[in-house]
Enzyme design. Structure first.
Site, PDB file in Angstrom:
ATOM      1  N   SER A 133     -31.926  34.057  26.160  1.00 19.08           N
ATOM      2  CA  SER A 133     -32.592  34.968  27.081  1.00 19.08           C
ATOM      3  C   SER A 133     -32.804  36.305  26.386  1.00 19.08           C
ATOM      4  CB  SER A 133     -31.721  35.178  28.328  1.00 19.08           C
ATOM      5  OG  SER A 133     -32.233  36.201  29.168  1.00 19.08           O
ATOM      6  N   TYR A 147     -23.380  37.152  31.643  1.00 20.25           N
ATOM      7  CA  TYR A 147     -24.582  36.382  31.319  1.00 20.25           C
ATOM      8  C   TYR A 147     -25.172  36.842  29.991  1.00 20.25           C
ATOM      9  CZ  TYR A 147     -29.250  34.347  31.857  1.00 20.25           C
ATOM     10  OH  TYR A 147     -30.413  33.643  31.655  1.00 20.25           O
ATOM     11  N   LYS A 151     -25.637  34.574  26.456  1.00 19.56           N
ATOM     12  CA  LYS A 151     -26.953  34.287  25.880  1.00 19.56           C
ATOM     13  C   LYS A 151     -27.088  34.870  24.472  1.00 19.56           C
ATOM     14  CE  LYS A 151     -28.553  31.883  29.267  1.00 19.56           C
ATOM     15  NZ  LYS A 151     -28.834  30.437  29.093  1.00 19.56           N
TER      16      LYS A 151
END
Length: 244
Positions: A133, A147, A151
């Site tokens: 991401s 998160y 990533k």
């Protein structure tokens, strides 16, 4: 382009992973679909029963990898698309939520690739694509430390695994989207509809989020021979967001 190829896809029952499965089937591939939703897996298999094998499995059950993936055939590609995006701001930090995010987004992809490599399930010339991401690799966002960290870690994994597997002509790359119109984005209840509309305006290209098909196209490119000399790289699909 993928006729005669067998590709394993995690997170195959929703969002980008599901779209990847559909696109690869249309391109002639055989799919080994991994997900937790048995009904969705059954529906996917009904589309092309002769070309779809399914496995209902929670990827955080690390001690069961050996027995679970023993039946996997020789693979020409792997797409690690399974992931979660729970908000976990520092002020209300939950170690339990953090660890689950790490387990699914970060540990599962490397554990899976390691399991497949150890047991010679990856054919020479195979291509592995990790869904990263721009969050973590390029930008940050409030509440997204876990998160973002997972990533960003995938891009590091890709570089190392690319080197370790290069002697077998196995390639490892990442795709890093910005926001994508999927169930994962829709289920972020802490973000209002109005806030989403404002956020879309930050994307220079057409003031919108990506569609799953646009990310799937990038993944297919990295799986294909058209990217045969690319490995250890991170392909950004963000409508120009990070160019600002």
């Amino acid at each position: 382009m993928f006729k005669g190829k067998t590709i394993l896809v995690t997170g195959a029952t929703s969002g980008i992973g599901y779209k990847v499965c559909l696109d690869l089937l249309d391109a002639g591939a055989k799919i080994f679909a991994v997900g937790r939703n048995q009904d969705q897996l059954a529906a996917l298999q009904k589309l092309q029963p002769e070309n779809v094998q399914t496995l209902a499995f929670d990827l955080t059950q690390f001690t069961k990898y050996s027995e679970t993936f023993a039946s996997v055939p020789g693979l020409d590609g792997v797409v690690c698309s399974a992931g979660i995006a729970d908000s976990n701001p520092l002020r209300f930090f939950s170690l339990e939520k953090y660890q689950r995010t790490v387990d699914i987004n970060q540990t599962a992809p490397i554990a899976l690739v390691a399991e497949l490599a150890r047991n010679r399930k990856l054919n020479a010339g195979a291509s592995i694509v990790l869904l990263a991401s721009i969050m973590g690799t390029k930008i940050g966002r409030n509440g997204g430390a876990a998160y973002a960290g997972t990533k960003a870690a995938l891009t590091g994994f890709a570089k190392v695994m690319a080197l370790e597997l290069a002697n077998k002509s196995i390639r490892v790359n990442c795709v890093s989207p910005g926001m994508v119109n999927t169930e994962l984005a829709d289920n972020q209840s802490e973000v209002s509809t109005e806030a989403r509309q404002v956020d879309m305006q930050r994307y220079p290209l057409e003031k919108r989020y990506a569609e799953a098909a646009e990310v799937s196209s990038a993944i297919r490119f990295l799986l294909s021979n058209q990217s045969s000399f690319m490995t250890g790289e991170n392909l950004v699909v963000d409508g120009g967001y990070c160019a600002q």
